[in-house]
Design a protein around this motif. Structure first.
Motif, PDB file in Angstrom:
ATOM      1  N   ALA A 143       0.853  -1.190   0.000  1.00  0.00           N
ATOM      2  CA  ALA A 143       0.000   0.000   0.000  1.00  0.00           C
ATOM      3  C   ALA A 143       0.888   1.238   0.000  1.00  0.00           C
ATOM      4  CB  ALA A 143      -0.886  -0.002   1.233  1.00  0.00           C
ATOM      5  N   GLU A 144       0.477   2.228  -0.781  1.00  0.00           N
ATOM      6  CA  GLU A 144       1.261   3.467  -0.850  1.00  0.00           C
ATOM      7  C   GLU A 144       0.392   4.672  -0.534  1.00  0.00           C
ATOM      8  OE1 GLU A 144       2.877   3.274  -4.751  1.00  0.00           O
ATOM      9  OE2 GLU A 144       4.253   1.661  -4.208  1.00  0.00           O
ATOM     10  N   ASN A 145       1.069   5.728  -0.064  1.00  0.00           N
ATOM     11  CA  ASN A 145       0.372   6.994   0.254  1.00  0.00           C
ATOM     12  C   ASN A 145      -0.835   6.768   1.156  1.00  0.00           C
ATOM     13  OD1 ASN A 145       2.162   8.428  -1.393  1.00  0.00           O
ATOM     14  ND2 ASN A 145       0.906   7.931  -3.205  1.00  0.00           N
ATOM     15  N   THR A 146      -0.674   5.888   2.107  1.00  0.00           N
ATOM     16  CA  THR A 146      -1.815   5.568   2.972  1.00  0.00           C
ATOM     17  C   THR A 146      -2.056   6.692   3.973  1.00  0.00           C
ATOM     18  OG1 THR A 146      -1.237   3.258   2.739  1.00  0.00           O
ATOM     19  CG2 THR A 146      -2.751   3.824   4.530  1.00  0.00           C
ATOM     20  N   LYS A 147      -3.337   7.073   4.058  1.00  0.00           N
ATOM     21  CA  LYS A 147      -3.705   8.137   5.001  1.00  0.00           C
ATOM     22  C   LYS A 147      -4.218   7.542   6.315  1.00  0.00           C
ATOM     23  CE  LYS A 147      -7.400  10.817   4.058  1.00  0.00           C
ATOM     24  NZ  LYS A 147      -8.073  11.959   3.414  1.00  0.00           N
ATOM     25  N   ALA A 148      -4.989   6.495   6.152  1.00  0.00           N
ATOM     26  CA  ALA A 148      -5.601   5.911   7.349  1.00  0.00           C
ATOM     27  C   ALA A 148      -5.955   4.456   7.087  1.00  0.00           C
ATOM     28  CB  ALA A 148      -6.869   6.683   7.714  1.00  0.00           C
ATOM     29  N   VAL A 149      -6.028   3.707   8.173  1.00  0.00           N
ATOM     30  CA  VAL A 149      -6.420   2.307   8.065  1.00  0.00           C
ATOM     31  C   VAL A 149      -7.562   2.050   9.040  1.00  0.00           C
ATOM     32  CG1 VAL A 149      -5.681  -0.092   8.302  1.00  0.00           C
ATOM     33  CG2 VAL A 149      -4.077   1.625   7.455  1.00  0.00           C
ATOM     34  N   GLN A 150      -8.639   1.522   8.513  1.00  0.00           N
ATOM     35  CA  GLN A 150      -9.778   1.168   9.366  1.00  0.00           C
ATOM     36  C   GLN A 150      -9.610  -0.294   9.770  1.00  0.00           C
ATOM     37  OE1 GLN A 150     -12.205   3.204  10.373  1.00  0.00           O
ATOM     38  NE2 GLN A 150     -13.621   1.725  11.312  1.00  0.00           N
ATOM     39  N   VAL A 151      -9.346  -0.492  11.043  1.00  0.00           N
ATOM     40  CA  VAL A 151      -9.115  -1.845  11.536  1.00  0.00           C
ATOM     41  C   VAL A 151     -10.345  -2.312  12.310  1.00  0.00           C
ATOM     42  CG1 VAL A 151      -7.574  -3.348  12.832  1.00  0.00           C
ATOM     43  CG2 VAL A 151      -6.667  -1.304  11.727  1.00  0.00           C
ATOM     44  N   GLY A 152     -10.859  -3.468  11.919  1.00  0.00           N
ATOM     45  CA  GLY A 152     -12.021  -4.009  12.624  1.00  0.00           C
ATOM     46  C   GLY A 152     -13.321  -3.725  11.902  1.00  0.00           C
ATOM     47  N   HIS A 203      -9.306  12.135  14.734  1.00  0.00           N
ATOM     48  CA  HIS A 203      -8.095  12.303  13.934  1.00  0.00           C
ATOM     49  C   HIS A 203      -8.269  13.189  12.711  1.00  0.00           C
ATOM     50  CE1 HIS A 203      -6.310   9.336  16.497  1.00  0.00           C
ATOM     51  NE2 HIS A 203      -7.178   8.408  16.132  1.00  0.00           N
ATOM     52  N   PHE A 204      -9.486  13.296  12.221  1.00  0.00           N
ATOM     53  CA  PHE A 204      -9.659  13.994  10.933  1.00  0.00           C
ATOM     54  C   PHE A 204     -10.664  15.147  10.979  1.00  0.00           C
ATOM     55  CE2 PHE A 204      -8.188   9.700  10.058  1.00  0.00           C
ATOM     56  CZ  PHE A 204      -7.091   9.945   9.253  1.00  0.00           C
ATOM     57  N   GLU A 205     -10.981  15.561  12.208  1.00  0.00           N
ATOM     58  CA  GLU A 205     -11.955  16.645  12.347  1.00  0.00           C
ATOM     59  C   GLU A 205     -11.529  17.890  11.563  1.00  0.00           C
ATOM     60  OE1 GLU A 205     -13.847  17.538  16.377  1.00  0.00           O
ATOM     61  OE2 GLU A 205     -12.480  19.224  16.079  1.00  0.00           O
ATOM     62  N   ASN A 206     -10.263  18.270  11.724  1.00  0.00           N
ATOM     63  CA  ASN A 206      -9.777  19.461  11.022  1.00  0.00           C
ATOM     64  C   ASN A 206      -9.873  19.298   9.516  1.00  0.00           C
ATOM     65  OD1 ASN A 206      -9.264  20.857  13.291  1.00  0.00           O
ATOM     66  ND2 ASN A 206      -7.098  20.235  13.429  1.00  0.00           N
ATOM     67  N   GLU A 207      -9.410  18.133   9.059  1.00  0.00           N
ATOM     68  CA  GLU A 207      -9.454  17.884   7.621  1.00  0.00           C
ATOM     69  C   GLU A 207     -10.884  17.966   7.090  1.00  0.00           C
ATOM     70  OE1 GLU A 207      -7.455  14.200   6.225  1.00  0.00           O
ATOM     71  OE2 GLU A 207      -9.194  13.980   4.906  1.00  0.00           O
ATOM     72  N   ARG A 262      -8.661   9.837  -0.429  1.00  0.00           N
ATOM     73  CA  ARG A 262      -9.995   9.529   0.134  1.00  0.00           C
ATOM     74  C   ARG A 262     -10.529  10.659   1.013  1.00  0.00           C
ATOM     75  NH1 ARG A 262     -11.755   5.516  -3.104  1.00  0.00           N
ATOM     76  NH2 ARG A 262      -9.900   4.300  -3.618  1.00  0.00           N
ATOM     77  N   ASP A 263     -11.824  10.889   0.860  1.00  0.00           N
ATOM     78  CA  ASP A 263     -12.517  11.880   1.689  1.00  0.00           C
ATOM     79  C   ASP A 263     -13.037  11.167   2.936  1.00  0.00           C
ATOM     80  OD1 ASP A 263     -14.238  13.625   2.892  1.00  0.00           O
ATOM     81  OD2 ASP A 263     -15.512  13.945   1.129  1.00  0.00           O
ATOM     82  N   MET A 264     -12.465  11.508   4.089  1.00  0.00           N
ATOM     83  CA  MET A 264     -12.809  10.775   5.304  1.00  0.00           C
ATOM     84  C   MET A 264     -14.276  10.982   5.703  1.00  0.00           C
ATOM     85  SD  MET A 264     -10.241   9.030   5.647  1.00  0.00           S
ATOM     86  CE  MET A 264     -10.547   8.084   7.136  1.00  0.00           C
ATOM     87  N   LEU A 265     -14.855  12.100   5.309  1.00  0.00           N
ATOM     88  CA  LEU A 265     -16.277  12.326   5.595  1.00  0.00           C
ATOM     89  C   LEU A 265     -17.126  11.286   4.855  1.00  0.00           C
ATOM     90  CD1 LEU A 265     -18.474  14.035   6.960  1.00  0.00           C
ATOM     91  CD2 LEU A 265     -18.498  15.471   4.918  1.00  0.00           C
ATOM     92  N   GLN A 266     -16.733  11.069   3.588  1.00  0.00           N
ATOM     93  CA  GLN A 266     -17.466  10.091   2.795  1.00  0.00           C
ATOM     94  C   GLN A 266     -17.302   8.677   3.366  1.00  0.00           C
ATOM     95  OE1 GLN A 266     -16.285  10.152  -1.303  1.00  0.00           O
ATOM     96  NE2 GLN A 266     -18.133   9.059  -1.946  1.00  0.00           N
ATOM     97  N   VAL A 267     -16.062   8.399   3.776  1.00  0.00           N
ATOM     98  CA  VAL A 267     -15.794   7.098   4.390  1.00  0.00           C
ATOM     99  C   VAL A 267     -16.713   6.893   5.592  1.00  0.00           C
ATOM    100  CG1 VAL A 267     -14.080   5.845   5.772  1.00  0.00           C
ATOM    101  CG2 VAL A 267     -13.388   6.945   3.627  1.00  0.00           C
ATOM    102  N   LEU A 268     -16.765   7.931   6.424  1.00  0.00           N
ATOM    103  CA  LEU A 268     -17.554   7.830   7.656  1.00  0.00           C
ATOM    104  C   LEU A 268     -19.052   7.743   7.360  1.00  0.00           C
ATOM    105  CD1 LEU A 268     -17.685   7.749  10.684  1.00  0.00           C
ATOM    106  CD2 LEU A 268     -17.360  10.219  10.751  1.00  0.00           C
ATOM    107  N   GLU A 269     -19.487   8.531   6.384  1.00  0.00           N
ATOM    108  CA  GLU A 269     -20.900   8.478   5.990  1.00  0.00           C
ATOM    109  C   GLU A 269     -21.291   7.061   5.598  1.00  0.00           C
ATOM    110  OE1 GLU A 269     -21.983  12.859   4.084  1.00  0.00           O
ATOM    111  OE2 GLU A 269     -21.212  11.264   2.803  1.00  0.00           O
ATOM    112  N   ASN A 270     -20.398   6.462   4.819  1.00  0.00           N
ATOM    113  CA  ASN A 270     -20.627   5.095   4.357  1.00  0.00           C
ATOM    114  C   ASN A 270     -20.830   4.144   5.547  1.00  0.00           C
ATOM    115  OD1 ASN A 270     -20.668   2.765   2.931  1.00  0.00           O
ATOM    116  ND2 ASN A 270     -18.571   2.880   2.162  1.00  0.00           N
TER     117      ASN A 270
END
Lengths: 624, 390
Positions: B258-267, B381-385, B301-309
Motif C-alpha cells: 500500500a502506498e500513500n496511505t492516510k488511514a487504516v480502518q481496523v475491525g 483524527h480527521f476533524e480538522n481535515e 480519500r474523503d474521510m467524511l465520505q468514508v464515515l458516511e458510508n
C-alpha cells in the motif's frame, strides 16, 4: 396479590432469572449489594431495579412493567456496575454475587439524558395536544431531567398514518417509543399476538400481520396494551364528542349505565388512592353533565345471572333428565367481549360451549330501548344509550351487527373510565368533592351484580342464585361469600355440593357442582386447551374474563395498572358488596319487577331469548 | 482471492488428525489445552475461548449446543469464507472437538445468507464426515455422538452478535438478548451454548494437534497465535493474510504494498480508524483489536465520505430494539449530512461524539456499542481535515 406468570411465548432471555437449588445457591439466600456506597442485603436473583425500589432509590424506567416479561430495550434504567465496561440495564440484571452499583454517576446521568433526548427527537407532536398530557411516562421523565430544548432536533412530520380502523383501539405509531410493552402484553400476558415489531433500525415499527388495519387482524380489543403504553401511541376509540352532541340535543333522552369497575377506578383519575369509592358521587356528576338518566349495570348483571344460571340448569336438566349427550358442558360465561372475540378467533369450534347470554351491557341496552322506553313512555328512537365500562372491547361489542334486537342499536356508545373522567373534567367538575346521589328507577336496586367487576365475581353470583333456586336455601358460605371464587390465581377450580334439593330439581340431588375461573386470555388458553384435550368433562361452569384481574383491570381503566392497583380496586368492590342488603340476584326487587311486568314468561323463554341472548361468529385466525 | 503468508492455519502441514487425538483424551484436557494456548475469540471480541468452553462444560444441563458463527457480515471481512470453502475440515472438526470438550450433542453452522452458494458443498462435506464416522453416532468408534446442522441467515448484520444469532436460530426476530444470563448458561432454547467464530474453531483444531505450547510461540503474551486478516482498499495486493499478533500496521501495509496511505480502518465498520501517525500500533487484543477486517485509505480519500458510508450501514443494520443504537446512529449520520451541507457547528459534532460515548456504554449489544467507534475515531483524527475541506 396477583403473580405475573410468563408463558412459553416469552423468549428465554425475556424471562426473569430462575434461581434453582444448586444453580446459584439456596433459594431465598441473601446476597450483599452495594448501591451508591451503601450496603444492602437482597435475596439472590433480585434485579438491581428491584433492589433499588425496595430501598427507595429512584431509577427511571420506560420499557419495564411489573406485569410483563423483561425487555431491556429502552435503556433508560442503566446503572454502573463496578468491573463492567458497559452500563447494564438495572431491570434485567439479576444480583447473584456481591456487586457494587452506582445509580448517579456521570456516565449514568449522561447516558440516561442522551437516551431521553434521542427518544424525544423522534416523538412526534407536542404535549398540549396529546390525550396523555399529564399522565405520560415520557413527559414525566422529560420533566425529571429538566429537558428544556431538543438537543438532537425534533421530528416535524408524521411518518405513520393513525390506525383508526378498530372500534376499540387506536394506534398512533408516531407517538411510539418502541418500548414493546404492547407487544409483550399482547403476546405474553394475553397470548394473542396481534402486535409485533417489524422492519429494523430506524424503520422499526410495531405492526400487525402484514401491516393490516387492527380491525382486520386477530386483535381481541381487550385494550391491555393501552393500559401499559407509556405514551399516547395507543388509546381507546373515544366517542365522547358524539355523546356530548347527544346530550346537547334537547330532543334526545340520553341514558347512561355505569358498571361497578369504572366506579372503583375513576377516583384515580382525580388523584384519589386506588380503591376509593366514587359510585354515588359519579351519579351526581353524570346528572350535572346532562345525562337524563343514570342506571346501574348491576341490574343487568343480576339479569345476566338469572338468564345464565337458568341456562346452566337447563343444560344440566337436558343432560341428566333427558339424557341428551349433545349438551355442551361446561358452560362458559359470555360477559367479557374480549374473551368472546378471543374464543371466536382462537377456538371457533367451541362456540357452543358459550352461554348464549348477552353481556350485562348489551342486555341493559336492549331493556332500555324496550321496557324502559315503554315504562317511561319515551320514543326509543329518541333514546341514546351510553355504557360506562372499564373496557375497550365493549366498544366493539356494542357495534356488533347482531346487537340490535330491540329494533335499534341496543347500546349506542361504550365509554371507558378514562374518557368519562375526561368528560367530567371538561365539565369543570371535581368528582371527589361532589355530593352523593342515587341511581334512577326502575332499576335502582342491587343484588350481587356488583362483584362482577372482579375475577370470579360472575361465578360467585351465579352460584348464589343457582344454589338458592335449586335448594331453596342460601349457599352454605358465611355471609354468602364464596371465598374459593375470590383471589387472583390465574386458573381456579372449586365445587359446591347440591344437597336436599327442591322437588323440581331432584335430578340435581347429590351433584357436586364444579366450576372453574380464569382471567386473562393466557389463562383462558390453558382452560381451552384442557377442554380440547377432553379434560374438563366433570366441570359444569367456567367463568372467563379477558383481562388480568377481571373487569377492574379492564382496558378502559385508569392508567397506570399494576397488581397492587388491581387488588385495591377489587377490595373496594368486595367491601361495597358486603354492605349491600341483598346479595342474591334473584332477590333483587328490580329483577322481580322486570320478570313480572315485561319478561313474563321467565328466564330463557321467548322474549328473553329475543332480547337478552345472542349468537357468535366463527372467526378463526385466517386473515384475508 | 490470494491467500498469503502461510503460518499456522494456512499451513497444510499443520492439519493433522486432531479429532482422533481429542476424542481419545479426556474432555477436560481438551478444554485445558485450549485454555493454556491463550486462544481468544477470533470474531473480534477476544473473549478467552478456553474460559467460554469451561463455563459451558461446567453448566448443568441435559443438552448443550455448539454454534459456529459464520455470519461473516462485518464490512471488509472475507476470511471466514476462505476457511469454509477451502479449510472445511478444520472448521467442522473444530466444532466436533468443541462439542466433545463441553459435552454437546448438536452443533449448528449459522451460515451468512449471502454465502448460500457454499451450502451444498458444506452439506456434502458433512455427509462425507458422517460416512467416515467423523460425525454422527459413536464418532471414530468412541461413545461420543455429535451432529452438525447448517442454518442459513437472512442477511441481518446483527445476527452476527451471538445472542441475536441464537434468537434467529430459534426462529425469532434477530435481536440481541439481555446479558446476563450468558449463552454459556442460557443459550439456544435455554441450554448452555457456545458460539464461536469460524476461525476460532479452525485454530482450536490446530491447537489440539500441535499443543498449546507450540501455538503460543506465535503472537504476543496477551494475544497468542496468529490472526487472519481480510485486507482491502487502496493497496496492490488485497487478500486474506495470516499474521502473528503484534504485527504493526506499517508492516501490514508493506505486505500488501500500500502506498500513500492516510488511514487504516481496523475491525471493519465497527472498528477504529488508525491515522498515519499511529501506524506503529499493532494488531493485538491489547492494542488494535480486529475480527479480521483491514480497510486501507490513501491520500485521495474523503474521510467524511468514508464515515458516511459506515454510518449509513449502521443506521440500516441496527436491529432497532434499543434506543441508543436505533436513534443514535441516525443522529450521528444526520450530523455528517449537516457537515456536508455546511450546516454543522463544531460544538454540535462534539455533542455527537459525546452521544457516541453514551452509545458505547448504554447500547444493548455489541452492534450499538461499537457503531460509534468510526465516528469517534475519525472525528478525533480527521476533524480538522473534514471541516477545512468544506
Amino acid at each position: 396479590m396477583e403473580k405475573t406468570q410468563h408463558t412459553h411465548r416469552a423468549p428465554v432471555s425475556h424471562q426473569p432469572l430462575v434461581v434453582e437449588k444448586g444453580n446459584l445457591g439456596e433459594i431465598g439466600s441473601l446476597v450483599e449489594v452495594e448501591i451508591n456506597g451503601i450496603p444492602y442485603k437482597v435475596p439472590i436473583g433480585t434485579t438491581i431495579l428491584e433492589a433499588c425500589r425496595q430501598n427507595n432509590i429512584h431509577i427511571p424506567t420506560l420499557c419495564y412493567h411489573e406485569d410483563l416479561c423483561l425487555a431491556g430495550v429502552c435503556r433508560i434504567c442503566v446503572v454502573e456496575v463496578e468491573g463492567m465496561k458497559v452500563l447494564p440495564t438495572s431491570c434485567t440484571f439479576p444480583i447473584t454475587n456481591r456487586i457494587k452499583v452506582r445509580t448517579t454517576s456521570e456516565k449514568v446521568r449522561k447516558a440516561r439524558r442522551h437516551i431521553l433526548d434521542l427518544l424525544l427527537s423522534e416523538h412526534y407532536g407536542e404535549c398540549y395536544s396529546c390525550h396523555r398530557n399529564g399522565n405520560c411516562e415520557l413527559q414525566t421523565l422529560a420533566k425529571e431531567y429538566g429537558v428544556d430544548f431538543y438537543r438532537f432536533g425534533h421530528i416535524t412530520e408524521r411518518r405513520h398514518k393513525v390506525d383508526k380502523s378498530s372500534y376499540s383501539v387506536i394506534r398512533d405509531m408516531d407517538k411510539c417509543i418502541l418500548c414493546k410493552r404492547c407487544v409483550r402484553t399482547c403476546i405474553d400476558l394475553q397470548e394473542v399476538g396481534a402486535l409485533e415489531a417489524t422492519q429494523r433500525g430506524d424503520m422499526t415499527t410495531i405492526s400487525t400481520f402484514l401491516d393490516k388495519p387492527l380491525a382486520d387482524v386477530i386483535c381481541i380489543n381487550c385494550g391491555q396494551c393501552i393500559n401499559r403504553c407509556p405514551t399516547a401511541a395507543l388509546k381507546a376509540n373515544d366517542p365522547s364528542d358524539e355523546i356530548w352532541a347527544a346530550i346537547d340535543d334537547p330532543e334526545m333522552h340520553v341514558v347512561i349505565q355505569t358498571a361497578p369497575s369504572p366506579r372503583s377506578g375513576i377516583g384515580e383519575e382525580f388523584g384519589c388512592e386506588p380503591g376509593t369509592s366514587m359510585t354515588y358521587k359519579l351519579n351526581t356528576a353524570l346528572r350535572m353533565i346532562g345525562f337524563d338518566a343514570v342506571l346501574d349495570t348491576n341490574f343487568s348483571a343480576d339479569l345476566t345471572i338469572m338468564e345464565e344460571g337458568t341456562e346452566l340448569l337447563l343444560r344440566l336438566k337436558k343432560l341428566l333428565v333427558e339424557g341428551d349427550s349433545s349438551v355442551k358442558l361446561p358452560q362458559f360465561t359470555s360477559c367479557s367481549p374480549g374473551w368472546i372475540k378471543y374464543i371466536e378467533h382462537f377456538y371457533p369450534d367451541f362456540l357452543d360451549y358459550l352461554s348464549s347470554c348477552k353481556s350485562p351491557q348489551q342486555m341493559f341496552g336492549a331493556v332500555i330501548k324496550t321496557f324502559y322506553a315503554q315504562e317511561r313512555n319515551i320514543d326509543p328512537n329518541k333514546i341514546v344509550t351510553v355504557a360506562l365500562m372499564p373496557c375497550s372491547a365493549k366498544k366493539f361489542e356494542c357495534n356488533r351487527p347482531e346487537m340490535t334486537d330491540s329494533g335499534f342499536k341496543d347500546v349506542d356508545y361504550g365509554l371507558t373510565t378514562r374518557e368519562m373522567a375526561q368528560m367530567i373534567r371538561e365539565a369543570g367538575l371535581h368528582l371527589p368533592e361532589l355530593q352523593n346521589s342515587a341511581f334512577d328507577e326502575p332499576f335502582g336496586d342491587t343484588g350481587s351484580g356488583l362483584i362482577f367487576g372482579a375475577t370470579g365475581g360472575v361465578m360467585e353470583s351465579a352460584l348464589r342464585t343457582a344454589y338458592a333456586l335449586v335448594t331453596g336455601r342460601p349457599v352454605p358460605f358465611e355471609n354468602l361469600q364464596i371465598l374459593p371464587c375470590r383471589g387472583f390465581e390465574g386458573v381456579r377450580e372449586a365445587s359446591v355440593l347440591l344437597e336436599n334439593v327442591l322437588p323440581d330439581w331432584s335430578f340435581l340431588e347429590g351433584v357436586n357442582l364444579k366450576f372453574m375461573i380464569a382471567h386473562g386470555t393466557a389463562n383462558a388458553k390453558k382452560v381451552m386447551d384442557a377442554l380440547a384435550r377432553g379434560e374438563l368433562k366433570d366441570i359444569h361452569f367456567v367463568e372467563i374474563m379477558a383481562c388480568p384481574g377481571g373487569c377492574i383491570g379492564g382496558g378502559g381503566q385508569p392508567i397506570p395498572t399494576s397488581p397492587e392497583i388491581r387488588q385495591k380496586r377489587a377490595e373496594l368492590i368486595y367491601n361495597e358488596a358486603a354492605d349491600l342488603e341483598i346479595n342474591e340476584s334473584f332477590r333483587n326487587p328490580s329483577i322481580k319487577y322486570i320478570y313480572e311486568k315485561f319478561l313474563t314468561e321467565g328466564p330463557c323463554r321467548h322474549l328473553s331469548h329475543k332480547l337478552l341472548h345472542t349468537h357468535y361468529v366463527k372467526r378463526g385466525k385466517y386473515i384475508d | 482471492m490470494p491467500i498469503l503468508n502461510k503460518l499456522v492455519i494456512f499451513d497444510e502441514n499443520n492439519i493433522e488428525d486432531s479429532l482422533k487425538k481429542a476424542i481419545s483424551s479426556e474432555p477436560q484436557d481438551v478444554v485445558m489445552e485450549i485454555r493454556e494456548s491463550g486462544l481468544k475469540g477470533r470474531g473480534g471480541a477476544g473473549f478467552p475461548t478456553g474460559t467460554k468452553w469451561l463455563l459451558a462444560r461446567s453448566a448443568h444441563a441435559d443438552k448443550k449446543f455448539v454454534v459456529c458463527n459464520a455470519d461473516e457480515g462485518e464490512p471488509g471481512t472475507f476470511k471466514d469464507r476462505i476457511l469454509l470453502d477451502e479449510y472445511t475440515k478444520l472448521v467442522f472438526e473444530g466444532m466436533v472437538i468443541a462439542g466433545y470438550a463441553i459435552g454437546a450433542q448438536k452443533g449448528f453452522l449459522y451460515l451468512r445468507g449471502e454465502y448460500r452458494y457454499l451450502f451444498d458443498k458444506l452439506t456434502k462435506y458433512l455427509e462425507q464426515m458422517r460416512k467416515e464416522n467423523r460425525l454422527g453416532n459413536n464418532i471414530l468408534g468412541s461413545n461420543y455422538s455429535f451432529d452438525i446442522e447448517i442454518r442459513l441467515g437472512s442477511g441481518a448484520y446483527v445476527c452476527g452478535e451471538e445472542s441475536a444469532l441464537i434468537e434467529s436460530l430459534e426462529g425469532h426476530r434477530g435481536e440481541a438478548r439481555n446479558r446476563p444470563p450468558y449463552p454459556v448458561n442460557t443459550g439456544y432454547l435455554g441450554y448452555p451454548t457456545i458460539v464461536n467464530n469460524v476461525e476460532t474453531f479452525a485454530v482450536a483444531h490446530i491447537i489440539v494437534a500441535k499443543g498449546a505450547e507450540w501455538y503460543s510461540k506465535y503472537g504476543t503474551s496477551k494475544s497468542t497465535g496468529t490472526k487472519l486478516l481480510s485486507i482491502s482498499g487502496d493497496c496492490k495486493k488485497p487478500g486474506v493474510y495470516e499474521v502473528p499478533f503484534g504485527t504493526t500496521i506499517s508492516d501490514i501495509l508493506k505486505l500488501v504494498e500500500a502506498e500513500n496511505t492516510k488511514a487504516v480502518q481496523v475491525g471493519g465498520a465497527s472498528g477504529f480508524c488508525i491515522p498515519k501517525a499511529e501506524f506503529d500500533r499493532t494488531v493485538a487484543f491489547e492494542d488494535v483489536s480486529t475480527g479480521g477486517s483491514v480497510i486501507i485509505f490513501n491520500e485521495t480519500r474523503d474521510m467524511l465520505q468514508v464515515l458516511e458510508n459506515f454510518m449509513e450501514f449502521f443506521v440500516e443494520e441496527s436491529c432497532g430494539q434499543c434506543t441508543p443504537c436505533r436513534i443514535g446512529n441516525v443522529k450521528l449520520l444526520e450530523g455528517l449530512m449537516k457537515i456536508r451541507n455546511n450546516d454543522c457547528s463544531l460544538s454540535y459534532i462534539h455533542e455527537l461524539v459525546d452521544l457516541g460515548r453514551s452509545m458505547q456504554i448504554a447500547s444493548k449489544c455489541g452492534l450499538g456499542q461499537s457503531s460509534p467507534n468510526p465516528f469517534i475515531s475519525i472525528m478525533e483524527h480527521f476533524e480538522n481535515e473534514i471541516f477545512s475541506q468544506r
